[in-house]
Design a protein around this motif. Structure first.
Motif, short mmCIF file in Angstrom:
data_model
loop_
_atom_site.label_atom_id
_atom_site.label_comp_id
_atom_site.label_asym_id
_atom_site.label_seq_id
_atom_site.Cartn_x
_atom_site.Cartn_y
_atom_site.Cartn_z
N ALA A 19 0.82 -1.22 0.00
CA ALA A 19 0.00 0.00 0.00
C ALA A 19 0.85 1.27 0.00
O ALA A 19 0.52 2.25 -0.67
CB ALA A 19 -0.94 0.00 1.21
N ASP A 20 1.97 1.25 0.77
CA ASP A 20 2.81 2.45 0.87
C ASP A 20 3.96 2.48 -0.13
O ASP A 20 4.72 3.44 -0.18
CB ASP A 20 3.38 2.56 2.30
N ASN A 21 4.10 1.37 -0.89
CA ASN A 21 5.11 1.28 -1.97
C ASN A 21 6.54 1.45 -1.45
O ASN A 21 7.40 2.00 -2.15
CB ASN A 21 4.82 2.32 -3.06
N LEU A 22 6.80 0.99 -0.24
CA LEU A 22 8.16 1.01 0.27
C LEU A 22 8.88 -0.25 -0.20
O LEU A 22 8.28 -1.32 -0.34
CB LEU A 22 8.18 1.06 1.80
N ASP A 25 14.09 -3.08 1.52
CA ASP A 25 15.22 -2.45 2.22
C ASP A 25 14.75 -1.28 3.08
O ASP A 25 15.22 -1.09 4.20
CB ASP A 25 16.27 -1.97 1.21
N GLU A 26 13.83 -0.46 2.55
CA GLU A 26 13.32 0.68 3.30
C GLU A 26 12.54 0.22 4.54
O GLU A 26 12.66 0.80 5.62
CB GLU A 26 12.41 1.53 2.40
N ILE A 27 11.74 -0.83 4.37
CA ILE A 27 10.99 -1.38 5.52
C ILE A 27 11.95 -1.94 6.55
O ILE A 27 11.77 -1.75 7.76
CB ILE A 27 10.01 -2.48 5.04
N ARG A 35 16.22 -8.00 6.26
CA ARG A 35 15.49 -8.02 4.99
C ARG A 35 14.90 -9.40 4.71
O ARG A 35 13.81 -9.52 4.16
CB ARG A 35 16.43 -7.63 3.84
N THR A 36 15.60 -10.45 5.11
CA THR A 36 15.08 -11.81 4.89
C THR A 36 13.80 -12.04 5.68
O THR A 36 12.88 -12.72 5.22
CB THR A 36 16.12 -12.86 5.30
N THR A 37 13.72 -11.45 6.87
CA THR A 37 12.50 -11.56 7.68
C THR A 37 11.37 -10.77 7.04
O THR A 37 10.21 -11.22 7.06
CB THR A 37 12.76 -11.04 9.11
N ILE A 38 11.69 -9.61 6.47
CA ILE A 38 10.67 -8.81 5.76
C ILE A 38 10.06 -9.63 4.64
O ILE A 38 8.83 -9.69 4.48
CB ILE A 38 11.29 -7.52 5.18
N SER A 39 10.90 -10.28 3.87
CA SER A 39 10.43 -11.09 2.74
C SER A 39 9.53 -12.23 3.24
O SER A 39 8.48 -12.51 2.64
CB SER A 39 11.63 -11.65 1.97
#
Length: 326
Positions: A19-22, A25-27, A35-39
């Motif tokens: 929704a926020d198009n981040l 890496d930015e998140i 980053r692996t956890t974000i994915s």
């Protein structure tokens, strides 16, 4: 972290991504998550149906509240503790558990973590459970303030520092000083002691600070200790005090109150908190809304952990005060 909190975090990450198009890496930088956890969280949110075209109904109001507060006050992150969790525990316990889960996520080996005092901070420390497999770390847990001598021992900063250091198997740095002295000269003499110098020097190395927010009322912890005289209380009242962090007072607009009392206070300066990677405030309750609002407007903290009721009152009060000013 319970299942509801895992789902909430997955929804937050997925919403920021879709929704926020981040970017991931930015998140990762914003939330302090690898980053692996974000994915993995984005994948989980899709596979388990937490997000489809819209956010799941029971989670959407919390994300919307968090997003409004983050945008309005320029915060790094807001955590809204669910009403269900508050019903299961006391309000302070629910806040403490949520903060403990955040710390478990963001603390890195070698961090210097600053801790304040109070009943809510006690619950943060109580909620941190040392893992049997936790190895000793190079982290340091440091007191951000002195302590009132007649304060209930569990709420005193040093026992809290001790519990947090045990949870992370880190080195504790206690502060054996009163939070407020009767004379400025007394404060200056205390701060010349080698043990105090060690602690105050560490304040400039803190990456993560966790603080409570005190309301300026007769029932507040700092006023009930007796360390602040009736004369000082009246001076604060005349100056429009709304709340305090580590006995550093400010008004509803977030302006620091510089009275003689400030020169007799032994605690971290609010300017230090403003410059940290994580300056986390843990506070809830209708009576604390003015104090929290002042802290947010002063940008003394960049992460807020609070309850749903408090979050809604914050937004209402912020709008009311802006309209009144106009």
């Amino acid at each position: 972290m319970n299942e509801w909190e895992k789902d909430r975090l997955a929804v937050k990450v997925a919403s920021m991504y879709y929704a926020d198009n981040l970017t991931q890496d930015e998140i990762s930088r914003k939330l302090g998550i690898h980053r692996t956890t974000i994915s993995r969280l984005i994948k989980t949110a899709r596979q388990e149906g937490l997000i489809t075209i819209a956010i799941r109904d029971d989670l959407k109001p919390y994300y919307a509240l968090e997003n409004k507060l983050e945008t309005l006050f320029g915060l790094k992150e807001v955590y809204i503790v669910s009403s269900q969790r508050v019903q299961e525990d006391s309000e302070r316990q629910a806040l403490g558990k949520t903060c403990a889960e955040l710390l478990a996520r963001i603390v890195q080996d070698g961090d210097t973590i600053g801790i304040s005092w109070g009943s809510t901070m006690k619950e943060v420390a109580n909620a941190l459970k040392p893992s049997p497999n936790q190895r000793p770390t190079q982290s340091q847990i440091v007191a951000l303030c002195g302590g009132p001598g007649n304060l209930e021992s569990d709420n005193h900063v040093n026992p809290i520092v001790g519990k947090v250091s045990q949870a992370f198997k880190a080195k504790p740095y206690y502060f054996y000083a009163p939070i407020i002295t009767s004379k400025r000269e007394t404060k200056e003499a205390i701060l010349q002691d080698d043990s105090c110098v060690t602690v105050t020097n560490l304040w400039h190395k803190v990456r993560i600070a966790v603080v409570g927010i005190g309301a300026f009322s007769e029932s507040s912890s700092v006023l009930s200790t007796g360390y602040i005289t009736l004369q000082d209380q009246e001076a604060l009242r005349q100056a429009g005090a709304a709340g305090d962090i580590c006995s550093r007072f400010y008004d509803l607009a977030g302006r620091r109150i510089q009275l003689d009392l400030a020169d007799r206070t032994i605690s971290v300066d609010l300017d230090i908190l403003k410059g940290l990677n994580y300056s986390i405030a843990v506070a809830g309750g209708a009576h604390k809304v003015p104090a929290i609002l002042g802290a947010l407007r002063g940008r003394f903290v960049n992460v807020l952990i609070t309850t749903e009721e408090t979050a809604r009152l914050l937004l209402e009060t912020a709008n009311e005060t802006v309209e009144a000013a106009e």
